[in-house]
Design a protein around this motif. Structure first.
Motif, PDB file in Angstrom:
ATOM      1  N   UNK A 164     100.653  -0.689  36.464  1.00  0.00           N
ATOM      2  CA  UNK A 164      99.905  -0.031  37.543  1.00  0.00           C
ATOM      3  C   UNK A 164      98.412  -0.363  37.514  1.00  0.00           C
ATOM      4  N   UNK A 165      97.885  -0.641  36.325  1.00  0.00           N
ATOM      5  CA  UNK A 165      96.438  -0.810  36.211  1.00  0.00           C
ATOM      6  C   UNK A 165      95.934  -2.037  36.953  1.00  0.00           C
ATOM      7  N   UNK A 166      96.821  -3.010  37.202  1.00  0.00           N
ATOM      8  CA  UNK A 166      96.336  -4.239  37.850  1.00  0.00           C
ATOM      9  C   UNK A 166      96.337  -4.151  39.368  1.00  0.00           C
ATOM     10  N   UNK A 167      96.865  -3.071  39.920  1.00  0.00           N
ATOM     11  CA  UNK A 167      97.068  -3.030  41.371  1.00  0.00           C
ATOM     12  C   UNK A 167      95.769  -2.763  42.123  1.00  0.00           C
ATOM     13  N   UNK A 168      95.698  -3.177  43.399  1.00  0.00           N
ATOM     14  CA  UNK A 168      94.489  -2.939  44.184  1.00  0.00           C
ATOM     15  C   UNK A 168      94.185  -1.452  44.354  1.00  0.00           C
ATOM     16  N   UNK A 169      92.899  -1.128  44.540  1.00  0.00           N
ATOM     17  CA  UNK A 169      92.495   0.276  44.518  1.00  0.00           C
ATOM     18  C   UNK A 169      92.824   1.036  45.790  1.00  0.00           C
ATOM     19  N   UNK A 170      93.197   0.347  46.886  1.00  0.00           N
ATOM     20  CA  UNK A 170      93.455   1.113  48.107  1.00  0.00           C
ATOM     21  C   UNK A 170      94.780   1.852  48.067  1.00  0.00           C
ATOM     22  N   UNK A 171      95.639   1.509  47.123  1.00  0.00           N
ATOM     23  CA  UNK A 171      96.920   2.205  47.030  1.00  0.00           C
ATOM     24  C   UNK A 171      96.861   3.320  46.015  1.00  0.00           C
ATOM     25  N   UNK A 172      97.679   4.364  46.210  1.00  0.00           N
ATOM     26  CA  UNK A 172      97.726   5.421  45.201  1.00  0.00           C
ATOM     27  C   UNK A 172      98.707   5.010  44.118  1.00  0.00           C
ATOM     28  N   UNK A 198      94.987   9.050  32.915  1.00  0.00           N
ATOM     29  CA  UNK A 198      94.020   9.745  33.766  1.00  0.00           C
ATOM     30  C   UNK A 198      92.871   8.808  34.122  1.00  0.00           C
ATOM     31  N   UNK A 199      92.399   8.062  33.139  1.00  0.00           N
ATOM     32  CA  UNK A 199      91.267   7.185  33.423  1.00  0.00           C
ATOM     33  C   UNK A 199      91.672   6.009  34.306  1.00  0.00           C
ATOM     34  N   UNK A 200      92.971   5.679  34.337  1.00  0.00           N
ATOM     35  CA  UNK A 200      93.430   4.606  35.224  1.00  0.00           C
ATOM     36  C   UNK A 200      93.801   5.138  36.612  1.00  0.00           C
ATOM     37  N   UNK A 201      93.442   6.409  36.870  1.00  0.00           N
ATOM     38  CA  UNK A 201      93.708   7.038  38.167  1.00  0.00           C
ATOM     39  C   UNK A 201      95.188   7.087  38.511  1.00  0.00           C
ATOM     40  N   UNK A 202      96.010   7.320  37.517  1.00  0.00           N
ATOM     41  CA  UNK A 202      97.444   7.442  37.784  1.00  0.00           C
ATOM     42  C   UNK A 202      97.787   8.918  37.914  1.00  0.00           C
ATOM     43  N   UNK A 203      98.522   9.227  38.975  1.00  0.00           N
ATOM     44  CA  UNK A 203      98.906  10.614  39.221  1.00  0.00           C
ATOM     45  C   UNK A 203     100.318  10.795  38.673  1.00  0.00           C
TER      46      UNK A 203
END
Lengths: 427, 291
Positions: A164-172, A198-203
């Motif tokens: 997930x960390x490599x994916x573009x930022x526009x997606x959740x 949490x720091x990788x913005x994963x929900x």
């Protein structure tokens, strides 16, 4: 065209076994009123539940949603899923609901992707990479349903995070755990894995089949996800399906942006075309190369033909193999437009409103505007046919149509007629 | 062919027919100058009645609903009776009565004054509410589906005026709902304008779309192509059908696009890339960075 397939039959069998196990849950129809007397509320609960759902959906309709999602589903396949507290077993119930969930997810999020991870024997295996075809996930899960050992939260999180960390930022970025076990077998400190997520913005969200675990609750609270414990089979389905509609957009984690996309037209290949051996039928609008879209496994193709007559939906969205432009078709985008233009929730129709209507409208009011069902004035048929009224066009609908219009159709026929009257015929 | 696979398989059919009379063209046709081109309302109705009697004659269990799109409104013309069951077999009224009822209803609708006070001038020239009609048809089919009905379900549209792009979003909603409920949308357009949206509807729900121009074609087409059930559609060749054009329009200028910019929050399409820090025109999401 509609033919019951294996899954349907399996579902029927499941329902039958449930019936044998608990003949009737009669106590659920009883309710205490204000004076302390017991009342039989026949189907009242369902009716109110449906009304509440529609109202909730309407209240959330103004919130910005993250329409492009990258979701990993982590399925717990530890020994605990063999318990038979749900019939025939937890595993059968969970997998059945998950198949439904995969289809519903792609129905509601046409441009999103989903991946599948299973955790057993203390490790996490990635069954499928992030992709857009529900059938491939369903087949992968069907082939890997052996449960053994313990689940591992830390291993699953690390497995998922690397992708997930490599994916573009526009997606959740989301992870959904379906947990049955009451313990987690971790090689190190779980809390560091949670902090990293949490720091990788994963929900991270969790649906628990058995009971609440402190670590799961903690994990969802830290990352802003949802946590739910199922009370029954139906409740479990509701909890999982609640993850199918797009979540509200988290402004800090995801940045909305304009994404360039191509809308290619399908062109049949010329017989003498140079690349006829390799290239596909679509032409990328940016680099004009022929694109071979999702070369699907023949097994999936067979599956798709049975379950989804519309094969083109499986071919796109795809990425151009040369310039990596996202290629979509306009119906994919149109699938989500009902979020933008929602139907207002209907109000309960009361006789008071009846008197305000003029005579012409009163005549119309005896039948449901959409399905032409005659209303039973005595109200003996109960809540199923209780009339609702649209606040905009003042047309009257039966409750079944009300639910269908808000959950499936997303069009109010009366309002559409009013709108069409405004369109002058251009011809 | 209409679900005659034994009496157990009945089918449900909703017919949507546009009955508005366009004074400019139909007046001439009815008076005789071009009445033999077979596109006037009377010819259409004659062929439709023929088709309906054929449909009902094939299986007594068949369900039929007829809806009329008339001067910007949508009316129920006929509905198969539900309650009359004798030994599990529904008693249908004779075919001639059904057709008579449909025709009398059409005349009643067309002779009655327009109901909306403001609509007198405007609604006669307005567009047919096709999306609304299809929504009503789906609601009706949905009610059938709640019982034990498991037969084939179809919607059949007979359109005499074009559908504009302004009904695109409600039409797409209808198409997706039909797709999920396994309902087929067949359509015939009897006008010169090409109807993209109906073509897409047919393509996405496994239906047929035909544009008719020549005289007397309708009756023949109805009796051959439209009587095919879903089960035999796989084995029969419906003749030449060109590829469907899934056109994409941008929200801002309604231009046709090959390549565009999609807002990641609401998936609306725009044809120009906004400057850094702009807002989405549809959902007002703020774009910090432009890719």
């Amino acid at each position: 065209m509609y033919e019951p397939d294996d899954e349907d039959l399996a579902a029927e069998e499941q329902a039958a076994s449930l019936k044998v196990a608990c003949p009737e849950r009669t106590w659920e129809d009883l309710e205490e009123d204000e004076t302390g007397r017991l009342r039989i509320t026949h189907g009242d609960k369902q009716y109110r539940e449906k009304r509440r759902k529609i109202a909730m959906a309407a209240a959330n309709s103004h919130v910005c949603k993250g329409m492009i999602r990258f979701l990993y589903v982590v399925v717990d396949l530890s020994q605990a899923v063999n318990e038979a507290d749900m019939r025939p077993s937890r595993l059968a119930v969970v997998s059945g609901i998950l198949y439904k969930f995969f289809r519903e997810y792609f129905n509601q999020n046409p441009l999103s992707q989903l991946g599948l991870v299973v955790t057993r024997n203390g490790i996490a295996e990635r069954l499928t990479e992030l992709s857009g075809s529900p059938e491939s996930h369903i087949t992968a899960l069907k082939e890997n349903l052996e449960a053994a050992g313990d689940m591992s939260i830390q291993n699953s999180l690390e497995q998922v995070q690397s992708s997930l960390a490599q994916l573009p930022t526009y997606g959740t970025r989301e992870v959904l755990f379906v947990v049955s076990a009451l313990s987690s077998c971790d090689p190190g400190n779980v809390h560091t894995a949670i902090a990293a997520a949490k720091s990788a913005n994963i929900r991270v969200s969790v649906v628990s089949v058995a009971a609440e675990l402190h670590i799961c609750r903690r994990m969802t609270e830290e990352t802003g996800g949802m946590f739910g414990v199922s009370q029954s089979q139906h409740h479990l389905e509701d909890l999982l399906m609640a993850h199918a509609p797009p979540p509200p957009l988290n402004e800090q984690a995801t940045k909305a942006s304009l994404v360039e996309m191509g809308f290619p037209q399908k062109r049949p290949l010329d017989k003498g075309a140079f690349f006829s051996g390799r290239g596909g039928e679509y032409v990328c609008p940016r680099c004009a190369s022929r694109v071979e879209v999702n070369p699907t496994h023949p097994k999936f193709v067979e599956n798709i033909k049975i379950n989804n007559p519309v094969t083109f939906l499986q071919e796109l969205p795809a990425q151009c193999s040369v310039c990596s432009l996202t290629l979509v078709s306009s119906p994919h985008l149109a699938r989500s437009y009902h979020h933008l233009f929602p139907v207002a929730p209907f109000e309960v129709h009361r006789p008071v409103i009846m008197q305000e209507l003029n005579d012409a409208a009163k005549l119309d009011a005896t039948n449901c505007f959409a399905c032409n069902l005659k209303f039973d004035r005595s109200g003996a048929r109960g809540n199923d046919d209780a009339p609702s009224v649209c606040p905009r066009c003042k047309k009257i609908y039966c409750f079944q149509c009300d639910v269908f219009i808000h959950e499936k159709l997303h069009n109010c026929p009366g309002c559409e007629i009013d709108k069409a009257k405004g369109y002058k015929n251009s011809a | 062919m209409l679900g005659v696979r034994g009496s157990g398989t009945s089918s449900a059919l909703v017919i949507l027919v546009e009955t508005s009379i366009d004074e400019n063209s139909d007046g001439e046709r009815m008076e005789g100058t071009s009445s033999d081109d077979g596109l006037g309302i009377m010819h259409t109705l004659r062929d439709l009645v023929l088709f309906i009697s054929c449909y009902l004659a094939l299986n007594l269990q068949n369900d039929l609903v007829v809806l009329a799109l008339h001067n910007g409104d949508c009316h129920y013309l006929y509905e198969s009776p539900k309650s009359k069951l004798r030994r599990g077999v529904r008693v249908q009224p004779p075919v001639s009565d059904v057709c008579k009822e449909i025709i009398t209803r059409i005349f009643r609708i067309s002779s009655s004054p327009l109901q909306s006070p403001s609509g007198d001038a405007s609604s006669s020239g307005s567009e047919s509410p096709l999306a609304a009609g299809l929504s009503m048809a789906l609601c009706h089919i949905q009610r059938l589906g709640t019982g034990s009905f498991r037969g084939l379900r179809r919607i059949f549209c007979l359109l005499r005026s074009p559908v504009s792009q302004r009904q695109y979003i409600p039409m797409m909603n209808v198409i997706f709902a039909a797709q999920q409920a396994f309902v087929t949308i067949d359509s015939y357009s009897l006008c010169d304008m090409h109807s993209d949206i109906l073509e897409q509807a047919a393509n996405m729900t496994n239906g047929l779309h035909r544009k008719l121009q020549k005289d007397g074609e309708l009756g023949q087409h109805l009796l051959t192509f439209s009587s095919w059930s879903q089960t035999c559609r796989h084995s029969l060749l419906p003749g030449k059908q060109c590829g469907v054009d899934f056109k994409t329009f941008c929200f801002c200028h309604k231009k046709t696009l090959q390549r565009g910019f999609v807002c990641s929050a609401c998936l609306s399409i725009s044809c120009v890339a906004l400057k850094t820090g702009g807002d989405c025109m549809t959902c007002a999401a703020n774009f910090d960075t432009c890719s």
